[in-house]
Write a protein that holds these residues in place. Structure first.
Motif, PDB file in Angstrom:
ATOM      1  N   UNK A 681      44.289  31.927  58.497  1.00  0.00           N
ATOM      2  CA  UNK A 681      44.048  32.831  59.623  1.00  0.00           C
ATOM      3  C   UNK A 681      44.394  34.271  59.250  1.00  0.00           C
ATOM      4  N   UNK A 682      45.498  34.455  58.532  1.00  0.00           N
ATOM      5  CA  UNK A 682      45.891  35.803  58.101  1.00  0.00           C
ATOM      6  C   UNK A 682      44.827  36.423  57.206  1.00  0.00           C
ATOM      7  N   UNK A 683      44.279  35.609  56.303  1.00  0.00           N
ATOM      8  CA  UNK A 683      43.230  36.112  55.415  1.00  0.00           C
ATOM      9  C   UNK A 683      41.973  36.479  56.195  1.00  0.00           C
ATOM     10  N   UNK A 684      41.658  35.659  57.198  1.00  0.00           N
ATOM     11  CA  UNK A 684      40.476  35.957  58.015  1.00  0.00           C
ATOM     12  C   UNK A 684      40.684  37.256  58.788  1.00  0.00           C
ATOM     13  N   UNK A 685      41.903  37.479  59.306  1.00  0.00           N
ATOM     14  CA  UNK A 685      42.187  38.747  59.988  1.00  0.00           C
ATOM     15  C   UNK A 685      41.974  39.924  59.040  1.00  0.00           C
ATOM     16  N   UNK A 686      42.455  39.768  57.811  1.00  0.00           N
ATOM     17  CA  UNK A 686      42.298  40.839  56.823  1.00  0.00           C
ATOM     18  C   UNK A 686      40.817  41.071  56.521  1.00  0.00           C
ATOM     19  N   UNK A 687      40.102  39.958  56.325  1.00  0.00           N
ATOM     20  CA  UNK A 687      38.682  40.080  56.000  1.00  0.00           C
ATOM     21  C   UNK A 687      37.911  40.784  57.109  1.00  0.00           C
ATOM     22  N   UNK A 688      38.108  40.359  58.352  1.00  0.00           N
ATOM     23  CA  UNK A 688      37.330  40.937  59.454  1.00  0.00           C
ATOM     24  C   UNK A 688      37.658  42.414  59.653  1.00  0.00           C
ATOM     25  N   UNK A 689      38.919  42.761  59.437  1.00  0.00           N
ATOM     26  CA  UNK A 689      39.289  44.184  59.556  1.00  0.00           C
ATOM     27  C   UNK A 689      38.597  44.998  58.474  1.00  0.00           C
ATOM     28  N   UNK A 690      38.640  44.492  57.246  1.00  0.00           N
ATOM     29  CA  UNK A 690      37.997  45.195  56.138  1.00  0.00           C
ATOM     30  C   UNK A 690      36.477  45.200  56.305  1.00  0.00           C
ATOM     31  N   UNK A 691      35.957  44.123  56.842  1.00  0.00           N
ATOM     32  CA  UNK A 691      34.511  44.045  57.049  1.00  0.00           C
ATOM     33  C   UNK A 691      34.069  45.105  58.048  1.00  0.00           C
ATOM     34  N   UNK A 692      34.835  45.205  59.157  1.00  0.00           N
ATOM     35  CA  UNK A 692      34.475  46.200  60.168  1.00  0.00           C
ATOM     36  C   UNK A 692      34.651  47.618  59.637  1.00  0.00           C
ATOM     37  N   UNK A 693      35.656  47.794  58.774  1.00  0.00           N
ATOM     38  CA  UNK A 693      35.871  49.115  58.186  1.00  0.00           C
ATOM     39  C   UNK A 693      34.696  49.504  57.301  1.00  0.00           C
ATOM     40  N   UNK A 694      34.216  48.513  56.544  1.00  0.00           N
ATOM     41  CA  UNK A 694      33.108  48.781  55.626  1.00  0.00           C
ATOM     42  C   UNK A 694      31.767  48.873  56.328  1.00  0.00           C
ATOM     43  N   UNK A 695      31.604  48.103  57.407  1.00  0.00           N
ATOM     44  CA  UNK A 695      30.286  47.987  58.036  1.00  0.00           C
ATOM     45  C   UNK A 695      30.276  48.390  59.497  1.00  0.00           C
ATOM     46  N   UNK A 696      31.395  48.842  59.987  1.00  0.00           N
ATOM     47  CA  UNK A 696      31.474  49.083  61.416  1.00  0.00           C
ATOM     48  C   UNK A 696      31.408  47.740  62.109  1.00  0.00           C
ATOM     49  N   UNK A 697      30.731  47.641  63.177  1.00  0.00           N
ATOM     50  CA  UNK A 697      30.519  46.347  63.830  1.00  0.00           C
ATOM     51  C   UNK A 697      29.051  45.982  63.786  1.00  0.00           C
ATOM     52  N   UNK A 698      28.340  46.618  62.876  1.00  0.00           N
ATOM     53  CA  UNK A 698      26.926  46.307  62.725  1.00  0.00           C
ATOM     54  C   UNK A 698      26.749  45.265  61.653  1.00  0.00           C
ATOM     55  N   UNK A 699      25.568  44.758  61.581  1.00  0.00           N
ATOM     56  CA  UNK A 699      25.267  43.712  60.610  1.00  0.00           C
ATOM     57  C   UNK A 699      25.328  44.268  59.202  1.00  0.00           C
ATOM     58  N   UNK A 700      25.978  43.559  58.316  1.00  0.00           N
ATOM     59  CA  UNK A 700      26.122  43.980  56.921  1.00  0.00           C
ATOM     60  C   UNK A 700      24.780  43.979  56.218  1.00  0.00           C
ATOM     61  N   UNK A 701      24.689  44.872  55.224  1.00  0.00           N
ATOM     62  CA  UNK A 701      23.486  44.869  54.401  1.00  0.00           C
ATOM     63  C   UNK A 701      23.371  43.578  53.614  1.00  0.00           C
TER      64      UNK A 701
END
Length: 727
Positions: A681-701
């Motif tokens: 769960x901790x890793x997923x929290x880290x991933x989603x935060x980094x994902x949103x940082x990299x992609x905002x909340x839009x769909x990733x390329x």
């Protein structure tokens, strides 16, 4: 917009509800119904792959949707023998292929007269039966010897089942059909009175029985009930009658019997009527099994004939006239003649080296059984079929009968055939009508169908499913371990795996399985479930419910792995063995797992349509517990994307040396943490935060990362990982 983590939580925190919603969708529900209704009709790989709805459904379920087009490749996967480490599926670096192959049984399970467990159990009983026989004879004789002189009347003897049966067996009489009143009349007869009851029967066996005891005509005892000679005679007769193999003690019993009985013989006919005396003489004077008994009677009467057939010593050892009678004042043998006969017997009596003989018989059984494909084979396959075999080896069916304590006089070959042909599940079948646990156990020890041919054994869990469970169990036990820890864990796992496989081949009910904590622990841990999280009461309710009924208790649980476990057993809802649960090319538990996988894959795919980050998070959550090494992450596009995103790494890291990449993975992630839900769960929290940082909340390329249309791992890396995993 809603963050990726919250979107993930909305699915993960209500996963069962989310999965149910997906499963109920029109297309998913329709495809699932089609799959369940038709997979059982498939018998070959070609039939399976020619039915696109079935084939594509299964491919998606195991994450191989992008390989659906590669039919030739997938056919080789499905036809792989997973027990062979060099088979095609096992040599592929991607475990999804071997998992896919294990979900189907196109290689098939072998029809066999006996499983290794059935055979080992039977032969163990066969080997121990010899010691048990000797111990039983000794125990019965000790009891008789210590108790018989306490008998004060004929009713005391006949009222004691143990003493009565001992005497009957000694004299070769039926313990079931010899009436008490008849025995009383025999034992209280005056053997010196030609008109007495026993003498009127005209049977020396009953006369000898009466002579063995000193009962008065009123049933009282003339002290003692038996002299030492009388007691010794009965005990010798019991040993001879109860023994099935040659031993020094049996040889001594034969000699005792001969010495006690020969003095009362007055004619050749009387001697020939006593099968024990005839057997003694055949052994003493070397008659072959093929030589008829009349060689003995003719030789006793005629010196010239005896000499002509090589039995002159036999004639000279007796004093019968040519008419088979004795001259007045003459006995059948003098003491010197008796000594000569007993010496000849001792010289010729071949005391078995029991251990060697048993070893040879067992080896013969194993060799013969390997080629048995029908009941006819089983009943006719014996040592006589092979010039190199030991002619003394018992026939297979005789060994089997002995293993279950069935005497040679209790069953004929014809009856044995009817037992093996019986349907053990039919209460009116021949074997069940016998109402004898020994015969039921005998039938259960073999796997013959109603057509008389060998069949696939009906086990609590089919052999291929057992193989899957123990393989998954071991993998879970040694995951993330190395060195001594891995070796010790592997050895301990092997012990439990062997126990599991052995017990599953013997247990007949769900209650039997659930009563054994070792079995329960393995089947739960094989599915990644902590046994401490499940109560006995819950397990009983699961196994009492129908995994094929969507409204049953087990299917209402939030964790669908329990339904997969219950469905993996060949039990009905009453907890009894049922061939209905077996399935054809796919066992019931595998069908349930395939459907569950398909629904989960669809859920993740649907989520990816809105937010690829959610799909990646759900995928990581599902796959994390099965990650064994850094190479599992490096060789999986989705896991690699999760990793690089979580730690803000450039996709160019895939161009690094693969060993450096693996080192980097272990520097960022403690792989042991992937077995801990909180750490995941901790890793997923880290991933989603980094994902949103990299992609905002839009769909990733990288929205199509899981569909295979996006490549983030270099070909060199994939090749290196494949070589490392298969090496």
């Amino acid at each position: 917009m809603v963050s990726t983590y919250l979107s993930y939580l909305s699915v993960a925190n209500n996963l069962n509800k989310s999965l149910s919603a997906v499963a109920s969708k029109g297309a998913v529900a329709s495809d699932t119904t089609y799959y369940k209704e038709n997979i059982g009709k498939v018998t070959t790989v070609d039939e399976f792959m020619d039915d696109y709805r079935l084939y594509s459904y299964a491919m998606k379920a195991y994450g191989l949707e992008d390989m659906t087009y590669a039919k030739a490749f997938m056919k080789k996967v499905l036809e792989s023998d997973l027990s062979d480490s060099s088979s095609f599926a096992n040599t592929l670096s991607d475990d999804r292929y071997s998992q896919f192959a294990s979900a189907f049984k196109f290689v098939g399970e072998d029809a066999t007269a006996q499983t290794s467990v059935q055979q080992s159990s039977l032969l163990a009983e066969y080997e121990s039966s010899f010691d048990e026989e000797s111990d039983s004879i000794t125990e019965a004789t000790d009891y008789y010897d210590s108790s018989i002189n306490d008998v004060t009347s004929v009713d005391d003897l006949l009222g004691s089942t143990k003493l009565r049966n001992y005497v009957l067996e000694a004299f070769g009489l039926s313990t079931d059909y010899t009436s008490t009143s008849f025995l009383r009349d025999v034992l209280t007869s005056d053997v010196d009175d030609p008109d007495s009851y026993v003498n009127q029967l005209g049977d020396d066996a009953y006369v000898n029985l009466a002579k063995a005891f000193n009962f008065n005509t009123d049933g009282s005892v003339s002290d003692p009930l038996q002299s030492d000679d009388q007691k010794s005679l009965v005990e010798s007769m019991y040993a001879i009658s109860s023994s099935t193999f040659a031993s020094s003690s049996v040889g001594e019993s034969y000699t005792t019997y001969f010495q006690e009985r020969i003095g009362s013989i007055t004619s050749v006919d009387q001697l020939m009527a006593d099968d024990k005396l005839v057997t003694y003489l055949r052994t003493a004077y070397g008659l072959a099994d093929s030589d008829p008994d009349n060689y003995i009677s003719a030789s006793l009467k005629s010196s010239s004939l005896a000499t002509a057939i090589g039995l002159g010593d036999l004639h000279d050892a007796f004093n019968f006239d040519s008419d088979g009678a004795l001259a007045d004042g003459t006995t059948a043998q003098t003491s010197d003649q008796t000594t000569a006969t007993t010496t000849a017997f001792t010289d010729n009596y071949n005391v078995s080296d029991v251990d060697t003989w048993i070893e040879a018989s067992v080896a013969n059984y194993q060799t013969r059984l390997a080629s048995v494909t029908s009941i006819e084979d089983f009943l006719t396959s014996n040592a006589d079929d092979d010039d190199d075999s030991n002619d003394d080896d018992a026939e297979l069916w005789q060994m089997a009968a002995r293993s279950f304590g069935i005497g040679s006089s209790e069953i004929t070959k014809s009856q044995f055939r009817k037992i093996l042909e019986s349907d053990p599940s039919d209460p009116n079948s021949y074997v069940n009508q016998l109402n004898d646990d020994r015969f039921t156990a005998l039938r259960d020890a073999y796997n013959f169908g109603s057509d008389g041919k060998t069949s696939v054994p009906l086990l609590a869990m089919s052999q291929s499913v057992i193989d899957d469970f123990v393989a998954d169990y071991k993998q879970n036990k040694i995951r993330h371990l190395s060195g001594t820890d891995k070796t010790e864990a592997s050895t301990a796992a092997d012990t439990e795996m062997s126990y599991f496989a052995t017990q599953m081949a013997t247990l007949k009910t769900a209650s039997d399985v659930l009563a054994d904590d070792r079995l329960v622990n393995l089947m739960l841990e094989a599915k990644g479930i902590d046994p401490a999280d499940v109560t006995d009461t819950e397990l009983k309710k699961m196994f009492a419910s129908d995994p094929d009924d969507p409204d049953s208790y087990v299917n209402g649980l939030s964790d669908n792995r329990f339904a997969e476990i219950v469905g993996s057993f060949n039990f009905d809802t009453e907890g009894n063995l049922s061939s209905d649960a077996e399935g054809t090319v796919q066992q019931r538990g595998d069908v349930i797992e395939t459907v569950n996988n398909y629904v989960r894959q669809t859920l993740e795919s649907d989520q990816g349509d809105s937010n690829t980050g959610v799909r990646l998070a759900l995928y990581f959550e599902r796959m994390a517990p099965s990650v064994s090494s850094a190479y599992d992450i490096l060789g999986d596009d989705a896991l690699f994307e999760f990793f690089t995103t979580s730690f803000g790494l450039s996709s160019y890291v895939s161009n690094m040396d693969v060993e450096k990449q693996a080192e980097m993975v272990t520097n960022f992630i403690d792989l042991d943490d992937l077995s801990d839900p909180d750490k995941v769960t901790d890793l997923i929290k880290r991933f989603t935060a980094m994902y949103d940082t990299s992609n905002g909340t839009t769909t990733s390329s990288a929205a199509t990362i899981l569909s295979g249309s996006s490549t983030t791992i270099s070909a060199d890396t994939l090749l290196a990982v494949a070589q490392l995993k298969s090496g």
